[in-house]
Design a protein around this motif. Structure first.
Motif, PDB file in Angstrom:
ATOM      1  N   THR A 119      45.840  50.545  42.327  1.00 52.54           N
ATOM      2  CA  THR A 119      46.560  50.090  40.968  1.00 52.54           C
ATOM      3  C   THR A 119      45.922  48.529  40.722  1.00 52.54           C
ATOM      4  O   THR A 119      46.504  47.627  40.925  1.00 52.54           O
ATOM      5  CB  THR A 119      48.299  49.813  41.376  1.00 52.54           C
ATOM      6  OG1 THR A 119      48.116  49.266  42.836  1.00 52.54           O
ATOM      7  CG2 THR A 119      48.695  51.174  41.348  1.00 52.54           C
ATOM      8  N   LYS A 126      44.609  45.524  38.760  1.00 57.28           N
ATOM      9  CA  LYS A 126      45.124  44.750  37.594  1.00 57.28           C
ATOM     10  C   LYS A 126      44.160  43.685  37.230  1.00 57.28           C
ATOM     11  O   LYS A 126      43.378  43.109  38.016  1.00 57.28           O
ATOM     12  CB  LYS A 126      46.441  44.200  37.895  1.00 57.28           C
ATOM     13  CG  LYS A 126      46.788  43.306  39.040  1.00 57.28           C
ATOM     14  CD  LYS A 126      48.253  43.028  39.324  1.00 57.28           C
ATOM     15  CE  LYS A 126      48.520  41.885  40.173  1.00 57.28           C
ATOM     16  NZ  LYS A 126      49.585  41.488  40.327  1.00 57.28           N
ATOM     17  N   THR A 127      44.301  42.991  36.107  1.00 56.27           N
ATOM     18  CA  THR A 127      43.658  41.690  35.887  1.00 56.27           C
ATOM     19  C   THR A 127      44.535  40.579  35.799  1.00 56.27           C
ATOM     20  O   THR A 127      45.925  40.845  35.508  1.00 56.27           O
ATOM     21  CB  THR A 127      42.975  41.870  34.389  1.00 56.27           C
ATOM     22  OG1 THR A 127      43.792  42.345  33.283  1.00 56.27           O
ATOM     23  CG2 THR A 127      42.090  43.029  34.521  1.00 56.27           C
ATOM     24  N   THR A 128      44.090  39.376  35.902  1.00 56.77           N
ATOM     25  CA  THR A 128      45.011  38.297  35.877  1.00 56.77           C
ATOM     26  C   THR A 128      44.075  36.889  35.195  1.00 56.77           C
ATOM     27  O   THR A 128      42.704  36.950  35.601  1.00 56.77           O
ATOM     28  CB  THR A 128      45.436  37.848  37.191  1.00 56.77           C
ATOM     29  OG1 THR A 128      46.233  36.733  37.192  1.00 56.77           O
ATOM     30  CG2 THR A 128      44.035  37.319  37.843  1.00 56.77           C
ATOM     31  N   ASP A 168      47.349  35.059  40.898  1.00 55.99           N
ATOM     32  CA  ASP A 168      47.118  35.880  41.547  1.00 55.99           C
ATOM     33  C   ASP A 168      46.037  35.746  42.654  1.00 55.99           C
ATOM     34  O   ASP A 168      45.627  34.509  42.445  1.00 55.99           O
ATOM     35  CB  ASP A 168      46.901  37.261  40.870  1.00 55.99           C
ATOM     36  CG  ASP A 168      47.323  38.461  41.310  1.00 55.99           C
ATOM     37  OD1 ASP A 168      47.445  38.630  42.718  1.00 55.99           O
ATOM     38  OD2 ASP A 168      48.216  39.472  40.814  1.00 55.99           O
TER      39      ASP A 168
END
Length: 169
Positions: A135, A137-139, A156
């Protein structure tokens, strides 16, 4: 103002931003893929949300800031990791820059990710986190260059920050 500054300056700024996480005493370097081996645990777990990096010899030393009245002299990198309003205000007073909130970083339009405000250069980039999981994700991460000092604002743990932290320790 920034867009009118000229293509060569923007190009230099983008080259700087591309390598900014590799900051090491004013000399920029890029971390090669072979140096990005899996990091078992986050080097930031349990650390203060506000740290500065101070030159020591030919490297940078990470110093957590717990007493906001005692920011170490000579700090060249202010790393705000999940900062609260108090940490934002300390950096704003110390460097005279506006620190964007998490909401401002998430809402910024692609065309507004590079700008100059009160002499400080801002760049908000979208970086990948948890890329080694099912999973990812981008931040958003904001980089602020003001008076030869770097401020990073993030909520993050993108891998490049963990890599740099492990290399410096």
């Amino acid at each position: 103002e920034y867009l009118a500054a000229g293509r060569s300056q923007r190009s230099a700024d983008l080259a700087f931003a591309n390598n900014v996480i590799g900051l090491k005493l004013g000399r920029l370097y890029t971390v090669s893929p072979s140096e990005t081996g899996a990091l078992e645990t986050s080097p930031y777990k349990g650390l203060a949300s506000f740290a500065v990096y101070v030159p020591r010899g030919n490297t940078l030393e990470r110093r957590p800031v717990e007493d906001f009245q005692q920011i170490p002299e000579g700090a060249v990198w202010f790393d705000l990791f999940r900062p609260g309003a108090e940490e934002d205000k300390v950096v704003e007073r110390a460097l005279g820059v506006a620190v964007p909130t998490r909401e401002e970083m998430q809402e910024i339009e692609v065309t507004s990710r590079l700008y100059v405000e009160n002499g400080a250069r801002y760049m908000t980039a979208t970086l990948m986190c948890q890329s080694d999981t099912v999973t990812p994700k981008t931040t958003p991460v904001t980089f602020i260059l003001a008076d030869h000092r770097l401020v990073t604002v993030r909520y993050d743990e993108p891998r490049p920050f963990a890599i740099v932290n492990s290399k410096l320790n």
